[in-house]
Enzyme design. Structure first.
Site, PDB file in Angstrom:
ATOM      1  N   LYS A 177     -33.799  -0.821 -19.876  1.00 26.46           N
ATOM      2  CA  LYS A 177     -33.651   0.515 -20.474  1.00 26.46           C
ATOM      3  C   LYS A 177     -32.247   0.998 -20.128  1.00 26.46           C
ATOM      4  CE  LYS A 177     -33.985   4.659 -20.026  1.00 26.46           C
ATOM      5  NZ  LYS A 177     -32.801   5.554 -20.182  1.00 26.46           N
ATOM      6  N   GLU A 252     -33.642   0.807  -5.965  1.00 26.76           N
ATOM      7  CA  GLU A 252     -32.237   0.953  -5.529  1.00 26.76           C
ATOM      8  C   GLU A 252     -31.867   2.408  -5.778  1.00 26.76           C
ATOM      9  OE1 GLU A 252     -30.468  -1.226  -4.051  1.00 26.76           O
ATOM     10  OE2 GLU A 252     -30.966  -3.233  -4.739  1.00 26.76           O
ATOM     11  N   CYS A 286     -23.416   4.901  -5.671  1.00 33.20           N
ATOM     12  CA  CYS A 286     -24.511   5.117  -4.719  1.00 33.20           C
ATOM     13  C   CYS A 286     -24.086   4.760  -3.300  1.00 33.20           C
ATOM     14  CB  CYS A 286     -25.726   4.309  -5.128  1.00 33.20           C
ATOM     15  SG  CYS A 286     -25.348   2.568  -5.343  1.00 33.20           S
ATOM     16  N   GLU A 383     -26.881  13.734  -1.370  1.00 29.33           N
ATOM     17  CA  GLU A 383     -25.943  12.949  -2.165  1.00 29.33           C
ATOM     18  C   GLU A 383     -25.241  13.854  -3.185  1.00 29.33           C
ATOM     19  OE1 GLU A 383     -27.542  10.094  -5.066  1.00 29.33           O
ATOM     20  OE2 GLU A 383     -26.245   8.612  -4.109  1.00 29.33           O
TER      21      GLU A 383
HETATM   22  P1  NAD Z   1     -31.648   9.010 -12.833  1.00 26.65           P
HETATM   23  O1  NAD Z   1     -32.731   8.699 -11.888  1.00 26.65           O
HETATM   24  O2  NAD Z   1     -31.609  10.344 -13.445  1.00 26.65           O
HETATM   25  O3  NAD Z   1     -31.673   7.990 -14.074  1.00 26.65           O
HETATM   26  C1  NAD Z   1     -31.615   6.604 -13.874  1.00 26.65           C
HETATM   27  C2  NAD Z   1     -32.309   5.924 -15.036  1.00 26.65           C
HETATM   28  O4  NAD Z   1     -33.695   6.257 -14.995  1.00 26.65           O
HETATM   29  C3  NAD Z   1     -31.806   6.344 -16.421  1.00 26.65           C
HETATM   30  O5  NAD Z   1     -31.764   5.203 -17.249  1.00 26.65           O
HETATM   31  C4  NAD Z   1     -32.879   7.302 -16.889  1.00 26.65           C
HETATM   32  O6  NAD Z   1     -32.989   7.379 -18.287  1.00 26.65           O
HETATM   33  C5  NAD Z   1     -34.124   6.678 -16.288  1.00 26.65           C
HETATM   34  N1  NAD Z   1     -35.275   7.575 -16.121  1.00 26.65           N
HETATM   35  C6  NAD Z   1     -35.262   8.922 -15.932  1.00 26.65           C
HETATM   36  N2  NAD Z   1     -36.533   9.391 -15.826  1.00 26.65           N
HETATM   37  C7  NAD Z   1     -37.358   8.330 -15.943  1.00 26.65           C
HETATM   38  C8  NAD Z   1     -38.766   8.153 -15.892  1.00 26.65           C
HETATM   39  N3  NAD Z   1     -39.595   9.179 -15.702  1.00 26.65           N
HETATM   40  N4  NAD Z   1     -39.264   6.910 -16.025  1.00 26.65           N
HETATM   41  C9  NAD Z   1     -38.449   5.854 -16.197  1.00 26.65           C
HETATM   42  N5  NAD Z   1     -37.116   5.952 -16.271  1.00 26.65           N
HETATM   43  C10 NAD Z   1     -36.557   7.169 -16.133  1.00 26.65           C
HETATM   44  O7  NAD Z   1     -30.310   8.683 -12.067  1.00 26.65           O
HETATM   45  P2  NAD Z   1     -28.839   8.882 -12.608  1.00 26.65           P
HETATM   46  O8  NAD Z   1     -28.465  10.298 -12.414  1.00 26.65           O
HETATM   47  O9  NAD Z   1     -28.692   8.286 -13.957  1.00 26.65           O
HETATM   48  O10 NAD Z   1     -28.037   7.935 -11.613  1.00 26.65           O
HETATM   49  C11 NAD Z   1     -27.521   8.397 -10.414  1.00 26.65           C
HETATM   50  C12 NAD Z   1     -28.406   7.988  -9.262  1.00 26.65           C
HETATM   51  O11 NAD Z   1     -28.535   6.572  -9.220  1.00 26.65           O
HETATM   52  C13 NAD Z   1     -27.800   8.370  -7.940  1.00 26.65           C
HETATM   53  O12 NAD Z   1     -28.773   8.920  -7.098  1.00 26.65           O
HETATM   54  C14 NAD Z   1     -27.302   7.049  -7.379  1.00 26.65           C
HETATM   55  O13 NAD Z   1     -27.179   7.015  -6.013  1.00 26.65           O
HETATM   56  C15 NAD Z   1     -28.291   6.089  -7.915  1.00 26.65           C
HETATM   57  N6  NAD Z   1     -27.740   4.726  -7.960  1.00 26.65           N
HETATM   58  C16 NAD Z   1     -28.206   3.793  -7.074  1.00 26.65           C
HETATM   59  C17 NAD Z   1     -27.683   2.506  -7.059  1.00 26.65           C
HETATM   60  C18 NAD Z   1     -28.180   1.468  -6.089  1.00 26.65           C
HETATM   61  O14 NAD Z   1     -27.976   0.297  -6.311  1.00 26.65           O
HETATM   62  N7  NAD Z   1     -28.812   1.851  -4.999  1.00 26.65           N
HETATM   63  C19 NAD Z   1     -26.683   2.164  -7.956  1.00 26.65           C
HETATM   64  C20 NAD Z   1     -26.232   3.130  -8.834  1.00 26.65           C
HETATM   65  C21 NAD Z   1     -26.785   4.405  -8.833  1.00 26.65           C
END
Ligand code: NAD
Length: 482
Positions: A177, A252, A286, A383
């Site tokens: 996705k 993650e 992250c 964060e």
């Molecule tokens: P987010 O959780 O808002 O979205 C991430 C993904 O999840 C998007 O594709 C979104 O469409 C999807 N999503 C949202 N609601 C959902 C649901 N109910 N069911 C399934 N999928 C859903 O995060 P973001 O704001 O896009 O990304 C930033 C966050 O990601 C930060 O907290 C960052 O630290 C984290 N991050 C972690 C890593 C890692 O490897 N640990 C890497 C990159 C980013």
């Protein structure tokens, strides 16, 4: 670059508008102009993608494929990614705002994942377990089947590739996705799949909002395993959905990682790590080094240096090669600025930056250093996901205090230590809480080094050989010999 290439779903090796007919606008964060659009999957589109994946995963040709053939698929895919990298990088730069060179670097990293896991595809071995003379016992590593992968916007291409490559090498099918903010470059991996002539259904990528496309995917009964990269609240929602179908997950999530500067540290080294650790991708990482924990005796010296570095960085569009580029969206910019204002209200001091740049279009926050940060403050614990470094101090002779400050967060993704003393480096590294510890270089490591967190940062490890465990489960065969 044409808008005809704006993201469509990629299912069973074909691009499709999907059934819902809805579209998502895609913005350039540097100009705030709409530069493309993406399809928006509903539950029916997700069902199509999962069915395509299932057909590949269950096909006898997949199950019986000689590993060397899978290895060949992986290497072809790496090559195909390199072929589309220039076009893909320009789109990624446009839709994410990041520097063009970094966008290009994401495609290089994506190709590298396919090379790395391609090299492992024919080395996935079980073992024989001795049970005494009358028995033969052995294990077989088996793929789960259909892997669902939810990807965030900060590194959409590299993060998708790190899961896709490992899943494909281990014989799984994937449904990815894409993030709603910047899906276009990621969908171009579909073109690489076509060029590499991968089997239909091995790789499927859908666009759409998290609350409908993402939620429908993680709830789908045809999904056997989930890899989620994103925020803690979304991760928690996905874990609840996964519990319904009893599906294993890799989480993650975010981080609040700290670099501990020891009194003997080389400040050139520290400054170089501040440059990459908190300012790479404008801090939307992250594993960013969002805190620096410094000895009291060197506080002024380090602060001056870090402020000078921060103020020297050029700010502007990624396409023009600036160091600090816009944040992904207006909401994200507002959020980051609110953290800076909140830190001041709680008694911290803005040493530089901290206010949006509203003299130009685009969602810009300048490099920001927040000094006099105390452990209980939100800026020390939560964060921010922007170019904001929090500075904390400890008494020079109290390494325990430095470690305690570094560990004083609910997250536990990364941590680092800066010192010339090898013994101290190892001692501190053992005590820092996190899945990856850096000594004298933030972000040291690569696709080979296992990555993941503890606590709110999640569980499971992506990258490196450890990641194979996410995509394989063990079957044991016990034979009573006649
Ligand atoms: P987010 O959780 O808002 O979205 C991430 C993904 O999840 C998007 O594709 C979104 O469409 C999807 N999503 C949202 N609601 C959902 C649901 N109910 N069911 C399934 N999928 C859903 O995060 P973001 O704001 O896009 O990304 C930033 C966050 O990601 C930060 O907290 C960052 O630290 C984290 N991050 C972690 C890593 C890692 O490897 N640990 C890497 C990159 C980013």
């Amino acid at each position: 670059m044409t808008s005809a290439e704006s993201a469509r779903h990629f299912i069973a090796n074909a691009f499709t508008e999907g059934r819902s007919g809805r579209r998502i606008p895609v913005e350039n964060p540097a100009t705030e102009a709409v530069v493309g659009e993406a399809a928006s999957a509903d539950a029916a589109d997700i069902d199509d993608a999962v069915r395509a994946a299932r057909a590949y995963a269950d096909a006898p040709e997949t199950r019986d494929m000689p590993p060397v053939e899978r290895m060949g698929m992986m290497f072809r895919m790496a090559e195909a990614i390199r072929e589309i990298a220039d076009t893909g990088a320009r789109w990624l730069c446009t839709e994410s705002g990041k520097p063009l060179a970094d966008a290009r670097g994401e495609f290089d990293e994506a190709a590298r994942y396919f090379d790395y896991y391609g090299g492992l595809a024919d080395k996935l071995e079980g073992r024989a377990i001795p049970l005494g003379g009358g028995y033969l016992d052995y294990t077989i590593p088996e793929p789960y089947g259909v892997s669902a992968q939810i990807v965030p916007w900060n590194f959409p291409v590299a993060l998708a590739a790190r899961s896709l490559a490992c899943a494909l090498a281990t014989g799984n099918a994937s449904v990815v996705k894409a993030p709603e903010e910047d899906p276009i470059a990621l969908l171009m991996l579909g073109r690489a799949v076509q060029r590499a002539e991968l089997p239909r259904g091995a790789v499927n990528i859908v666009c759409g909002y998290g609350e409908d496309a993402g939620a429908a995917l993680v709830q789908h009964p045809g999904v056997d395993q989930i890899v989620f990269t994103g925020s803690v609240p979304t991760g928690q929602a996905i874990l609840r959905a996964a519990a319904e179908n009893v599906v294993p997950c890799v989480m993650e999530l975010g981080g609040k990682s700290a670099g501990v500067v020891c009194p003997d540290a080389d400040l050139e080294t520290v400054a170089a790590s501040v440059r990459t650790g908190i300012y790479f991708n404008s801090g939307q990482v992250c594993s960013a080094m969002s805190r620096l924990i410094v000895p009291e005796s060197r506080h002024t010296e380090i602060l001056d240096r870090v402020v000078a570095l921060s103020e020297s960085l050029s700010i502007g569009p990624g396409i023009a090669g600036h160091a600090i580029t816009p944040l992904i969206s207006a909401e994200q910019r507002d959020r980051v600025e609110a953290y800076c204002l909140g830190a001041e209200q709680e008694g911290a001091r803005l040493a530089t930056g901290g206010r949006r740049l509203d003299d130009r279009p685009g969602h810009y926050m300048p490099p920001t250093v927040v000094d006099r940060v105390q452990p209980g403050m939100r800026i020390a614990r939560e964060e921010v996901f922007g170019p904001v470094l929090a500075v904390q101090t400890y008494p020079d002779d109290d390494t325990d205090r430095a470690v305690a400050l570094a560990n004083d967060t609910d997250y536990g993704l990364c941590a680092g230590v800066f010192t010339r003393d090898l013994d101290r480096a190892h001692r501190v590294a053992r005590r820092l809480r996190g899945g990856q510890i850096y000594v004298n270089e933030w972000f040291a490591g690569g696709v080979e080094t296992p990555f993941g967190g503890v606590g709110l940062s999640g569980f499971g490890r992506e990258k490196g050989q450890e990641a194979l465990n996410n995509y394989l489960r063990t079957k044991n065969v016990a034979v009573r010999l006649g």
